[in-house]
Design a protein around this motif. Structure first.
Motif, PDB file in Angstrom:
ATOM      1  N   ILE A   1      23.998  64.780  48.916  1.00 30.39           N
ATOM      2  CA  ILE A   1      22.743  65.450  48.582  1.00 30.39           C
ATOM      3  C   ILE A   1      23.062  66.868  48.120  1.00 30.39           C
ATOM      4  O   ILE A   1      23.577  67.685  48.881  1.00 30.39           O
ATOM      5  N   ASN A   2      22.772  67.136  46.850  1.00 31.67           N
ATOM      6  CA  ASN A   2      23.071  68.446  46.279  1.00 31.67           C
ATOM      7  C   ASN A   2      21.890  69.405  46.332  1.00 31.67           C
ATOM      8  O   ASN A   2      22.060  70.613  46.197  1.00 31.67           O
ATOM      9  N   GLY A   3      20.679  68.854  46.512  1.00 30.84           N
ATOM     10  CA  GLY A   3      19.497  69.714  46.553  1.00 30.84           C
ATOM     11  C   GLY A   3      19.536  70.714  47.688  1.00 30.84           C
ATOM     12  O   GLY A   3      18.914  71.787  47.602  1.00 30.84           O
ATOM     13  N   THR A   4      20.267  70.391  48.760  1.00 32.87           N
ATOM     14  CA  THR A   4      20.361  71.300  49.899  1.00 32.87           C
ATOM     15  C   THR A   4      21.177  72.544  49.581  1.00 32.87           C
ATOM     16  O   THR A   4      21.167  73.505  50.357  1.00 32.87           O
ATOM     17  N   TYR A   5      21.888  72.527  48.462  1.00 27.33           N
ATOM     18  CA  TYR A   5      22.626  73.713  48.018  1.00 27.33           C
ATOM     19  C   TYR A   5      21.662  74.779  47.496  1.00 27.33           C
ATOM     20  O   TYR A   5      21.908  75.980  47.638  1.00 27.33           O
ATOM     21  N   TYR A   6      20.567  74.320  46.913  1.00 26.83           N
ATOM     22  CA  TYR A   6      19.639  75.230  46.240  1.00 26.83           C
ATOM     23  C   TYR A   6      18.431  75.617  47.084  1.00 26.83           C
ATOM     24  O   TYR A   6      17.863  76.692  46.898  1.00 26.83           O
ATOM     25  N   SER A   7      18.011  74.757  47.992  1.00 26.26           N
ATOM     26  CA  SER A   7      16.809  75.049  48.778  1.00 26.26           C
ATOM     27  C   SER A   7      16.872  74.324  50.109  1.00 26.26           C
ATOM     28  O   SER A   7      17.701  73.432  50.319  1.00 26.26           O
ATOM     29  N   SER A   8      15.990  74.710  51.018  1.00 28.21           N
ATOM     30  CA  SER A   8      15.915  74.061  52.319  1.00 28.21           C
ATOM     31  C   SER A   8      14.864  72.960  52.285  1.00 28.21           C
ATOM     32  O   SER A   8      14.037  72.898  51.377  1.00 28.21           O
ATOM     33  N   PHE A   9      14.916  72.089  53.271  1.00 25.40           N
ATOM     34  CA  PHE A   9      13.987  70.971  53.369  1.00 25.40           C
ATOM     35  C   PHE A   9      13.413  70.911  54.780  1.00 25.40           C
ATOM     36  O   PHE A   9      14.003  71.440  55.726  1.00 25.40           O
ATOM     37  N   LYS A  10      12.294  70.236  54.895  1.00 22.56           N
ATOM     38  CA  LYS A  10      11.674  70.069  56.204  1.00 22.56           C
ATOM     39  C   LYS A  10      12.360  68.939  56.965  1.00 22.56           C
ATOM     40  O   LYS A  10      12.886  68.003  56.362  1.00 22.56           O
ATOM     41  N   PRO A  11      12.334  68.999  58.294  1.00 22.30           N
ATOM     42  CA  PRO A  11      12.953  67.922  59.080  1.00 22.30           C
ATOM     43  C   PRO A  11      12.451  66.538  58.692  1.00 22.30           C
ATOM     44  O   PRO A  11      13.232  65.577  58.677  1.00 22.30           O
ATOM     45  N   GLN A  12      11.176  66.425  58.325  1.00 22.47           N
ATOM     46  CA  GLN A  12      10.631  65.116  57.986  1.00 22.47           C
ATOM     47  C   GLN A  12      11.283  64.534  56.740  1.00 22.47           C
ATOM     48  O   GLN A  12      11.413  63.312  56.613  1.00 22.47           O
ATOM     49  N   SER A  13      11.716  65.402  55.823  1.00 16.13           N
ATOM     50  CA  SER A  13      12.404  64.904  54.624  1.00 16.13           C
ATOM     51  C   SER A  13      13.681  64.179  55.004  1.00 16.13           C
ATOM     52  O   SER A  13      13.964  63.079  54.512  1.00 16.13           O
ATOM     53  N   PHE A  14      14.463  64.770  55.902  1.00 16.24           N
ATOM     54  CA  PHE A  14      15.702  64.132  56.333  1.00 16.24           C
ATOM     55  C   PHE A  14      15.401  62.833  57.075  1.00 16.24           C
ATOM     56  O   PHE A  14      16.106  61.823  56.884  1.00 16.24           O
ATOM     57  N   ALA A  15      14.375  62.850  57.916  1.00 14.74           N
ATOM     58  CA  ALA A  15      14.004  61.633  58.643  1.00 14.74           C
ATOM     59  C   ALA A  15      13.571  60.535  57.676  1.00 14.74           C
ATOM     60  O   ALA A  15      13.918  59.356  57.863  1.00 14.74           O
TER      61      ALA A  15
ATOM     62  N   LEU B   1      18.802  63.089  60.228  1.00 14.74           N
ATOM     63  CA  LEU B   1      19.490  61.975  59.578  1.00 14.74           C
ATOM     64  C   LEU B   1      20.148  61.050  60.594  1.00 14.74           C
ATOM     65  O   LEU B   1      20.483  59.905  60.276  1.00 14.74           O
ATOM     66  N   GLY B   2      20.369  61.541  61.807  1.00 14.50           N
ATOM     67  CA  GLY B   2      20.955  60.708  62.849  1.00 14.50           C
ATOM     68  C   GLY B   2      22.329  60.202  62.463  1.00 14.50           C
ATOM     69  O   GLY B   2      23.177  60.955  61.980  1.00 14.50           O
ATOM     70  N   ASP B   3      22.543  58.877  62.639  1.00 13.47           N
ATOM     71  CA  ASP B   3      23.866  58.327  62.338  1.00 13.47           C
ATOM     72  C   ASP B   3      24.102  58.159  60.846  1.00 13.47           C
ATOM     73  O   ASP B   3      25.160  57.685  60.429  1.00 13.47           O
ATOM     74  N   ARG B   4      23.122  58.561  60.025  1.00 18.16           N
ATOM     75  CA  ARG B   4      23.322  58.589  58.569  1.00 18.16           C
ATOM     76  C   ARG B   4      23.887  59.930  58.102  1.00 18.16           C
ATOM     77  O   ARG B   4      24.119  60.128  56.918  1.00 18.16           O
ATOM     78  N   LEU B   5      24.093  60.859  59.013  1.00 16.13           N
ATOM     79  CA  LEU B   5      24.615  62.172  58.649  1.00 16.13           C
ATOM     80  C   LEU B   5      26.130  62.136  58.563  1.00 16.13           C
ATOM     81  O   LEU B   5      26.827  61.865  59.542  1.00 16.13           O
ATOM     82  N   GLY B   6      26.645  62.428  57.361  1.00 15.53           N
ATOM     83  CA  GLY B   6      28.080  62.528  57.150  1.00 15.53           C
ATOM     84  C   GLY B   6      28.508  63.986  57.133  1.00 15.53           C
ATOM     85  O   GLY B   6      27.800  64.871  57.626  1.00 15.53           O
ATOM     86  N   PRO B   7      29.659  64.279  56.557  1.00 12.95           N
ATOM     87  CA  PRO B   7      30.160  65.658  56.533  1.00 12.95           C
ATOM     88  C   PRO B   7      29.272  66.603  55.731  1.00 12.95           C
ATOM     89  O   PRO B   7      28.528  66.193  54.833  1.00 12.95           O
ATOM     90  N   ILE B   8      29.386  67.871  56.062  1.00  9.31           N
ATOM     91  CA  ILE B   8      28.746  68.949  55.302  1.00  9.31           C
ATOM     92  C   ILE B   8      29.794  69.524  54.350  1.00  9.31           C
ATOM     93  O   ILE B   8      30.918  69.813  54.746  1.00  9.31           O
ATOM     94  N   LEU B   9      29.410  69.667  53.089  1.00  7.12           N
ATOM     95  CA  LEU B   9      30.309  70.207  52.065  1.00  7.12           C
ATOM     96  C   LEU B   9      29.977  71.677  51.822  1.00  7.12           C
ATOM     97  O   LEU B   9      28.860  72.022  51.446  1.00  7.12           O
ATOM     98  N   TRP B  10      30.969  72.525  52.034  1.00  4.87           N
ATOM     99  CA  TRP B  10      30.841  73.965  51.789  1.00  4.87           C
ATOM    100  C   TRP B  10      31.636  74.274  50.527  1.00  4.87           C
ATOM    101  O   TRP B  10      32.868  74.271  50.536  1.00  4.87           O
ATOM    102  N   GLN B  11      30.927  74.510  49.423  1.00  3.95           N
ATOM    103  CA  GLN B  11      31.570  74.678  48.114  1.00  3.95           C
ATOM    104  C   GLN B  11      31.573  76.154  47.716  1.00  3.95           C
ATOM    105  O   GLN B  11      30.539  76.824  47.761  1.00  3.95           O
TER     106      GLN B  11
END
Length: 265
Positions: free
Chosen positions: A42-56, A100-110
């Motif tokens: 998910i690249n959109g998280t680089y540009y803006s934040s999202f609400k918890p419900q979006s991840f759920a 995201l629970g168990d769907r959460l993978g690594p965080i990429l810091w670019q």
């Protein structure tokens, strides 16, 4: 330990009719992508934040075993002094990504291509990366794009922090293939539009072998390494993304690599 292969995002107009079937509902594009691939960055998280419900909501739309990786906010990495990124890192991690629970993978810091290796400052940044949030374990990968990072000191500090150095197959930036964590994160960024899958058959075969080597705990031949060794590891989760380059070809490249890794290519 698994190999997960995917693309960056799932909303891209040129994929409609080339990857997504004609007239496929846009609101169901994630459903379709998750049926054909095994991961999405998910690249959109680089540009803006999202609400918890979006991840759920995203987690609820994908099957068991599917994983999202997240590109961290640019406010964390695009700064002169990385040691001062603590508040931004906390804000990013705390926005609800654990939904995201168990769907959460690594965080990429670019990092920007102009960011040079400053040992003290980078060590301070790595120390800011949290091992968990709200009881959910977090894994971290850093993508550096300046020649100065091809330094054994950087490899050593990444290993000490169990942070993966992203291997990027790129025509524009230097690559570091040293394995530094208990997982591997690769980005294939050199796709060519004239190739139906972005990469030709020989290249896809090469990356399939590399993915299997990484997953088995190995060190693929023919890649650019800074150090001559690798930490002992029986197996590693491995993430490979087709991203940038000829973006329209990314889904086809990912699907072709999945077929090869599964022994059907």
């Amino acid at each position: 330990m698994t190999i997960r292969i995917g693309i960056g995002g799932w909303t891209y107009e040129p994929w409609r009719g080339t990857f997504y079937p004609a007239k496929w509902p846009q609101k169901r594009e994630l459903d379709y992508a998750a049926s054909a691939l095994t991961a999405i960055e998910i690249n959109g998280t680089y540009y803006s934040s999202f609400k918890p419900q979006s991840f759920a909501n995203w987690a609820a739309q994908v099957p068991d075993g599917f994983v999202f990786t997240l590109k961290a906010s640019r406010y964390c990495t695009n700064r002169k002094v990385l040691a001062e990124a603590g508040e931004s890192i906390e804000r990013f991690v705390g926005q609800g990504i654990v939904e995201l629970g168990d769907r959460l993978g690594p965080i990429l810091w670019q990092f920007m291509a102009t960011k040079r290796f400053d040992p003290d400052d980078m060590a301070a940044f790595l120390a800011l990366l949290p091992a968990s949030h709200a009881g959910v374990p977090l894994r971290h990968a850093v993508q550096v794009r300046h020649d100065s990072f091809a330094d054994p000191a950087f490899v050593a500090m990444a290993r000490a922090a169990n942070v993966a150095i992203v291997y990027a197959d790129s025509a524009d930036y230097p690559a570091i293939a040293d394995v530094t964590a208990d997982f591997v994160y690769a980005r294939l960024e050199a796709a060519q539009e004239e190739e139906p899958a972005g990469y030709n058959d020989a290249a896809l075969d090469h990356w399939a072998r590399a993915a299997r080597d990484w997953q088995a705990g190995g060190r693929p031949d023919g890649l650019p390494y800074v150090t001559p060794d690798a930490p002992a590891q029986a197996q590693r989760d491995t993430f490979v993304f087709f991203i940038n380059g000829a973006k329209i070809r990314a889904p086809h490249g990912a699907m072709a690599l999945i077929e090869r890794v599964r022994g059907r290519g």
